[in-house]
Design a protein around this motif. Structure first.
Motif, PDB file in Angstrom:
ATOM      1  N   MET A   1     -19.617  83.546  66.276  1.00 31.29           N
ATOM      2  CA  MET A   1     -20.829  84.287  66.646  1.00 31.29           C
ATOM      3  C   MET A   1     -20.454  85.430  67.592  1.00 31.29           C
ATOM      4  N   SER A   2     -20.897  86.592  67.267  1.00 33.86           N
ATOM      5  CA  SER A   2     -20.605  87.773  68.065  1.00 33.86           C
ATOM      6  C   SER A   2     -21.487  87.791  69.312  1.00 33.86           C
ATOM      7  N   ASP A   3     -21.030  88.445  70.356  1.00 33.80           N
ATOM      8  CA  ASP A   3     -21.853  88.472  71.551  1.00 33.80           C
ATOM      9  C   ASP A   3     -22.820  89.663  71.548  1.00 33.80           C
ATOM     10  N   TYR A   4     -23.815  89.539  72.394  1.00 33.06           N
ATOM     11  CA  TYR A   4     -24.922  90.501  72.481  1.00 33.06           C
ATOM     12  C   TYR A   4     -24.422  91.925  72.717  1.00 33.06           C
ATOM     13  N   LYS A   5     -23.521  92.084  73.679  1.00 31.99           N
ATOM     14  CA  LYS A   5     -22.999  93.402  74.048  1.00 31.99           C
ATOM     15  C   LYS A   5     -22.263  94.054  72.865  1.00 31.99           C
ATOM     16  N   THR A   6     -21.471  93.275  72.151  1.00 34.36           N
ATOM     17  CA  THR A   6     -20.739  93.782  70.987  1.00 34.36           C
ATOM     18  C   THR A   6     -21.712  94.218  69.893  1.00 34.36           C
ATOM     19  N   GLU A   7     -22.728  93.406  69.662  1.00 33.13           N
ATOM     20  CA  GLU A   7     -23.723  93.740  68.636  1.00 33.13           C
ATOM     21  C   GLU A   7     -24.440  95.043  68.990  1.00 33.13           C
ATOM     22  N   MET A   8     -24.789  95.191  70.253  1.00 35.76           N
ATOM     23  CA  MET A   8     -25.471  96.403  70.710  1.00 35.76           C
ATOM     24  C   MET A   8     -24.567  97.624  70.480  1.00 35.76           C
ATOM     25  N   GLN A   9     -23.302  97.512  70.844  1.00 38.21           N
ATOM     26  CA  GLN A   9     -22.352  98.610  70.688  1.00 38.21           C
ATOM     27  C   GLN A   9     -22.159  98.974  69.214  1.00 38.21           C
ATOM     28  N   ASN A  10     -22.010  97.968  68.360  1.00 36.48           N
ATOM     29  CA  ASN A  10     -21.829  98.228  66.924  1.00 36.48           C
ATOM     30  C   ASN A  10     -23.039  98.933  66.325  1.00 36.48           C
ATOM     31  N   CYS A  11     -24.225  98.531  66.749  1.00 30.40           N
ATOM     32  CA  CYS A  11     -25.451  99.200  66.277  1.00 30.40           C
ATOM     33  C   CYS A  11     -25.493 100.647  66.744  1.00 30.40           C
ATOM     34  N   MET A  12     -25.188 100.864  68.005  1.00 30.93           N
ATOM     35  CA  MET A  12     -25.214 102.229  68.558  1.00 30.93           C
ATOM     36  C   MET A  12     -24.267 103.147  67.782  1.00 30.93           C
ATOM     37  N   GLU A  13     -23.060 102.677  67.531  1.00 30.47           N
ATOM     38  CA  GLU A  13     -22.077 103.481  66.796  1.00 30.47           C
ATOM     39  C   GLU A  13     -22.566 103.794  65.390  1.00 30.47           C
ATOM     40  N   THR A  14     -23.141 102.800  64.732  1.00 31.25           N
ATOM     41  CA  THR A  14     -23.645 102.987  63.364  1.00 31.25           C
ATOM     42  C   THR A  14     -24.794 103.988  63.346  1.00 31.25           C
ATOM     43  N   LEU A  15     -25.735 103.852  64.264  1.00 31.40           N
ATOM     44  CA  LEU A  15     -26.881 104.761  64.336  1.00 31.40           C
ATOM     45  C   LEU A  15     -26.436 106.192  64.630  1.00 31.40           C
ATOM     46  N   LYS A  16     -25.510 106.347  65.554  1.00 27.16           N
ATOM     47  CA  LYS A  16     -25.042 107.680  65.938  1.00 27.16           C
ATOM     48  C   LYS A  16     -24.367 108.416  64.789  1.00 27.16           C
ATOM     49  N   ARG A  17     -23.744 107.674  63.895  1.00 33.34           N
ATOM     50  CA  ARG A  17     -23.080 108.343  62.762  1.00 33.34           C
ATOM     51  C   ARG A  17     -23.982 108.433  61.518  1.00 33.34           C
ATOM     52  N   GLY A  18     -25.267 108.153  61.695  1.00 34.85           N
ATOM     53  CA  GLY A  18     -26.222 108.302  60.595  1.00 34.85           C
ATOM     54  C   GLY A  18     -26.263 107.135  59.630  1.00 34.85           C
ATOM     55  N   GLY A  19     -25.752 105.983  60.062  1.00 30.74           N
ATOM     56  CA  GLY A  19     -25.735 104.803  59.203  1.00 30.74           C
ATOM     57  C   GLY A  19     -27.000 103.974  59.315  1.00 30.74           C
ATOM     58  N   LEU A  20     -27.060 102.949  58.448  1.00 33.35           N
ATOM     59  CA  LEU A  20     -28.196 102.026  58.422  1.00 33.35           C
ATOM     60  C   LEU A  20     -27.788 100.695  59.031  1.00 33.35           C
TER      61      LEU A  20
END
Length: 189
Positions: free
Chosen positions: A1-20
């Motif tokens: 199970m991934s941690d909260y902080k990692t999940e938040m960071q992965n989402c931010m990176e995906t959103l910033k590059r125009g991903g879903l």
């Protein structure tokens, strides 16, 4: 199970590059993207096989952010949101600073102030609204849990959040249309 902080960071990176992203919200699992990026919004419509004439909802973190993306928020909106006993999306006239293909033909946009810890913090950190549409192909049943999300949706997003997967989804939000002239219409209870 991934941690909260990692999940938040992965989402931010995906959103910033125009991903879903596929993420838990205060209602159901949602497909999300940067609400100010027209190309990203196009990807959501394509994945859901949804016509652009069927508008999407986006999330904001608080009233301050709401005011940054709606020309004039009617005062009654604050009362509706304050007294709502479940997640409530309001359709506002005259949205500003969002992707043109997110705005409905009548120049309105559906926005919800997220109350879910993860989605609210994600929007707050991103500092822009995030699209939040149910994780299903248009016309199909809304998944009530992560396990019910179709493989087509799972493969079609760029990042899937690894949190709250065992949690049952809530019901879709109430939707109220609120025009600048004060007219209130309940679209979905």
């Amino acid at each position: 199970m991934s941690d909260y902080k990692t999940e938040m960071q992965n989402c931010m990176e995906t959103l910033k590059r125009g991903g879903l992203i596929l993420y838990p919200t205060d209602t159901v699992w949602g497909i999300g993207c940067d609400a100010t990026n027209a190309d990203a919004v196009d990807k959501v419509y394509a994945l859901k096989k949804r016509k652009e004439s069927q508008a999407l909802i986006c999330l904001v973190s608080d009233y301050k952010m709401l005011n940054q993306f709606v020309e004039d928020v009617p005062e009654v909106a604050y009362d509706i949101l304050k007294y709502a006993n479940k997640p409530t999306t309001i359709i506002y006239d005259d949205p500003i600073r969002v992707a043109e293909n997110l705005i409905a033909d009548d120049n309105s946009l559906a926005i919800r102030v997220s109350k879910d810890k993860f989605s609210n913090e994600l929007v707050k950190r991103f500092r822009k609204p995030i699209v939040s549409t149910s994780a299903n192909i248009s016309g199909e049943k809304t998944p009530q849990s992560f396990a019910q999300i179709s493989p087509e949706i799972l493969k079609g997003v760029d990042y899937v959040v690894n949190l709250q997967r065992s949690k049952q989804s809530g019901k879709p939000s109430a939707i109220i249309k609120l025009t600048n002239d004060g007219k209130v219409t309940v679209i979905r209870k």
